[in-house]
Design a protein around this motif. Structure first.
Motif, short mmCIF file in Angstrom:
data_model
loop_
_atom_site.label_atom_id
_atom_site.label_comp_id
_atom_site.label_asym_id
_atom_site.label_seq_id
_atom_site.Cartn_x
_atom_site.Cartn_y
_atom_site.Cartn_z
N UNK A 292 23.38 -41.41 95.42
CA UNK A 292 24.70 -41.39 95.67
C UNK A 292 25.71 -40.71 94.77
N UNK A 293 25.46 -41.17 93.40
CA UNK A 293 26.55 -40.87 92.24
C UNK A 293 26.06 -39.28 92.20
N UNK A 294 24.66 -38.94 92.36
CA UNK A 294 24.53 -37.33 92.16
C UNK A 294 25.38 -36.78 93.05
N UNK A 295 25.14 -37.11 94.36
CA UNK A 295 25.80 -36.33 95.29
C UNK A 295 27.20 -36.35 95.25
N UNK A 296 28.07 -37.54 94.89
CA UNK A 296 29.43 -37.56 94.46
C UNK A 296 29.83 -36.38 93.39
N UNK A 297 29.07 -36.53 92.56
CA UNK A 297 29.19 -35.62 91.23
C UNK A 297 29.17 -34.04 91.70
N UNK A 298 28.14 -33.83 92.43
CA UNK A 298 27.75 -32.33 92.88
C UNK A 298 28.96 -31.88 93.94
N UNK A 299 29.39 -32.79 94.64
CA UNK A 299 30.56 -32.34 95.63
C UNK A 299 31.81 -32.21 94.94
N UNK A 300 32.23 -33.15 94.00
CA UNK A 300 33.70 -33.21 93.35
C UNK A 300 33.73 -32.67 91.98
N UNK A 301 32.55 -32.20 91.42
CA UNK A 301 32.66 -31.93 89.76
C UNK A 301 32.95 -30.75 89.51
N UNK A 302 33.59 -29.95 90.43
CA UNK A 302 34.01 -28.42 89.85
C UNK A 302 32.72 -27.47 90.05
N UNK A 303 32.39 -26.43 88.94
CA UNK A 303 31.55 -25.45 89.23
C UNK A 303 30.14 -26.13 89.65
N UNK A 304 29.44 -25.48 90.69
CA UNK A 304 28.16 -26.08 91.01
C UNK A 304 27.18 -25.23 90.05
N UNK A 305 25.97 -25.75 89.65
CA UNK A 305 24.85 -25.05 89.11
C UNK A 305 24.29 -24.30 90.22
N UNK A 306 23.64 -23.00 89.67
CA UNK A 306 23.06 -22.07 90.49
C UNK A 306 21.47 -22.74 90.58
N UNK A 307 21.17 -22.94 91.98
CA UNK A 307 19.88 -23.24 92.18
C UNK A 307 18.95 -22.50 92.01
N UNK A 308 17.67 -22.81 91.66
CA UNK A 308 16.34 -21.80 91.53
C UNK A 308 16.31 -21.13 92.94
N UNK A 309 16.00 -19.98 92.78
CA UNK A 309 15.83 -19.05 93.90
C UNK A 309 17.11 -18.53 94.90
N UNK A 310 18.09 -19.06 94.48
CA UNK A 310 19.59 -18.78 95.03
C UNK A 310 20.42 -17.95 94.25
N UNK A 311 21.23 -17.01 94.89
CA UNK A 311 22.17 -16.33 94.24
C UNK A 311 23.63 -17.17 94.23
N UNK A 312 24.24 -16.95 92.95
CA UNK A 312 25.35 -17.76 92.91
C UNK A 312 26.24 -17.52 93.82
N UNK A 313 27.16 -18.38 94.43
CA UNK A 313 28.02 -18.14 95.46
C UNK A 313 29.46 -17.45 94.69
N UNK A 314 29.91 -16.50 95.44
CA UNK A 314 31.16 -15.87 94.93
C UNK A 314 32.24 -16.26 95.75
N UNK A 315 33.48 -16.68 94.94
CA UNK A 315 34.79 -17.24 95.78
C UNK A 315 35.74 -16.07 95.83
#
Length: 109
Positions: free
Chosen positions: A86-109
Motif C-alpha cells: 500500500x505504501x508503494x502504491x501511494x508513493x507511485x501515485x503521489x510522488x511525482x515523476x514515475x519510473x519507466x517500467x521495463x518494456x514500456x515507453x515513457x509517457x509524454x505529457x
C-alpha cells in the motif's frame, strides 16, 4: 515490587534526608512545569481567512488533496497482504515523476 512503589520509597527516603539536613533538596521530587501564558484569543471569520490566503498566497489545499488521495488509495488497498504494498502504491501515485517500467515507453505529457 512495582516501579511506582520503588519511586515512592526512594522519594520518601530522600525526603527524610532533606528533613535531617543531609541533602540540600530532594532530587526525586517531581518538578512542576509552569504553564505558558494563554495566547490572546482571536475570532476568525471566513472573510479574514480569504483575505489572509490572498495576501500571503498560502493555502492548505495541496495538503488536503494529498490526504484525500492517500485515504482513497489506502481504502482500495485493504485486501493487500502487507502495508509495504500500500505504501508503494501511494508513493507511485503521489510522488511525482514515475519510473519507466521495463518494456514500456515513457509517457509524454
Amino acid at each position: 515490587m512495582t516501579v511506582h512503589r520503588c519511586l515512592a520509597t526512594l522519594s520518601s527516603a530522600l525526603g527524610d534526608a532533606v528533613r535531617h539536613h543531609r541533602l540540600p533538596y530532594n532530587p526525586a521530587r517531581p518538578t512542576v512545569i509552569p504553564r505558558p501564558a494563554a495566547a490572546e484569543r482571536q475570532i476568525w471569520t471566513v472573510q479574514d481567512a480569504i483575505r489572509s490566503a490572498l495576501i500571503t498566497g498560502l493555502s492548505n489545499g495541496l495538503i488536503e488533496s494529498t490526504n484525500t488521495k492517500t485515504r482513497l488509495i489506502i481504502r482500495r488497498g485493504f485486501g493487500f497482504h502487507s502495508a509495504d504494498a500500500v505504501i508503494a502504491l501511494v508513493m507511485l501515485t503521489l510522488a511525482g515523476p514515475r519510473p519507466t517500467l521495463p518494456g514500456r515507453q515513457p509517457a509524454t505529457a
